[in-house]
Design an enzyme around this catalytic site. Structure first.
Site, PDB file in Angstrom:
ATOM      1  N   SER A 139       0.859  -1.188   0.000  1.00  0.00           N
ATOM      2  CA  SER A 139       0.000   0.000   0.000  1.00  0.00           C
ATOM      3  C   SER A 139       0.888   1.229   0.000  1.00  0.00           C
ATOM      4  O   SER A 139       2.066   1.155   0.394  1.00  0.00           O
ATOM      5  CB  SER A 139      -0.883   0.009   1.256  1.00  0.00           C
ATOM      6  OG  SER A 139      -1.544   1.250   1.410  1.00  0.00           O
ATOM      7  N   TYR A 152      -2.877  -1.514  10.118  1.00  0.00           N
ATOM      8  CA  TYR A 152      -2.758  -1.638   8.665  1.00  0.00           C
ATOM      9  C   TYR A 152      -1.386  -1.185   8.191  1.00  0.00           C
ATOM     10  O   TYR A 152      -0.716  -1.879   7.410  1.00  0.00           O
ATOM     11  CB  TYR A 152      -3.853  -0.803   8.012  1.00  0.00           C
ATOM     12  CG  TYR A 152      -3.908  -0.907   6.508  1.00  0.00           C
ATOM     13  CD1 TYR A 152      -4.449  -2.026   5.896  1.00  0.00           C
ATOM     14  CD2 TYR A 152      -3.440   0.128   5.697  1.00  0.00           C
ATOM     15  CE1 TYR A 152      -4.515  -2.127   4.507  1.00  0.00           C
ATOM     16  CE2 TYR A 152      -3.502   0.039   4.316  1.00  0.00           C
ATOM     17  CZ  TYR A 152      -4.039  -1.086   3.727  1.00  0.00           C
ATOM     18  OH  TYR A 152      -4.103  -1.185   2.358  1.00  0.00           O
TER      19      TYR A 152
END
Length: 258
Positions: A139, A152
């Site tokens: 990401s 995350y």
């Protein structure tokens, strides 16, 4: 010429979102795709849509036994594994002080341990073949810090580091391992309310491209790294984020749209 002609590819989290778009593109480029996901109905429906070039296998990415069954079934049916896309992930919100240990570990189990188990499971096959491509979906938040996303962000930084180690260990055996770093993408995970892209535009004023990304844009980047077009890419990070990783605007100064 199809870029993945006759390749056998496993895509985790392949039943919907970026995984599903990647499966569609891979099939169009000549691959046989194994859609690996916990979402049995959606995965089976997608496999049926794609026809003989796709199949569905139930997979909990955090379960080593599930990975063993998936790899064994793939080898029995196809005899090889050419591509692995570690795409399955969850997004967990919560400030560090409020985030529970269970919530933190859930994100790590799926996003990071799941990626590790995928590499761990296919590495011996690819090493013996003398070739293979592993694409880990990290990401843009694996390149920076973001408040309320401790779990995350930690998991996606971990995927980034794991990619480097795997590239070092597997590169001499003809196996390439690279990571893709998407920004905001119009999927259920990033856009759970189903807002239109025009409605989301205001949230993306600080992004150079001024919009949310589309799943197919991430799929095309993944295709590049999976294919022989990226034959000299190993341990690399490909940002597909509309420019988020480039930096931040100072509002009101020249060159800023805000």
């Amino acid at each position: 010429m199809q870029r993945l002609a006759n390749k056998i590819a496993i895509i985790t989290g392949g039943a919907r979102g970026m995984g599903a778009e990647t499966a569609r593109l891979f099939v169009a480029e000549g691959a046989h795709v194994i859609i690996a996901d916990l979402l049995e109905q959606e995965g089976a429906t997608l496999a049926a849509e794609l026809g003989e070039a796709a199949s569905f296998q139930r997979l909990d990415v955090g379960c080593e036994e599930n990975w063993q069954r998936l790899v064994q079934a793939t080898l029995e049916r196809h005899g090889r594994i050419d591509v692995l896309v570690n795409n399955a992930a969850v997004l967990v919100f919560g400030a560090i002080e409020q985030l529970s240990k269970a919530e933190f570990e859930r994100a790590l189990s799926i996003n990071l341990t799941g990626t590790f188990l995928g590499i761990h499971s296919v590495a011996p096959i690819m090493r013996e073949q003398g070739c293979g491509s592993i694409v880990n979906i990290s990401s843009v938040d694996g390149l920076r810090g973001v408040n309320a996303l401790a779990a995350y962000v930690s998991s996606k930084w971990g995927v980034r580091g794991l990619t480097k180690v795997a590239a070092l260990e597997l590169g001499p055996h003809g196996v390439r391992v690279n990571s893709v770093h998407p920004g905001g993408v119009d999927t259920l995970m990033s856009n759970p309310t189903g807002a239109t892209r025009d409605e989301l535009a205001g949230q993306y004023r600080t992004v150079p491209q001024q919009r949310i990304g589309a799943p197919e844009e991430i799929a095309r980047a993944t295709l590049f790294l999976a294919s022989d077009d990226a034959s000299y890419c190993n341990g690399s990070e490909l940002s597909v984020d509309g420019g988020v990783a480039a930096g931040a605007y100072y509002p009101g100064l020249p060159g800023s749209p805000i």
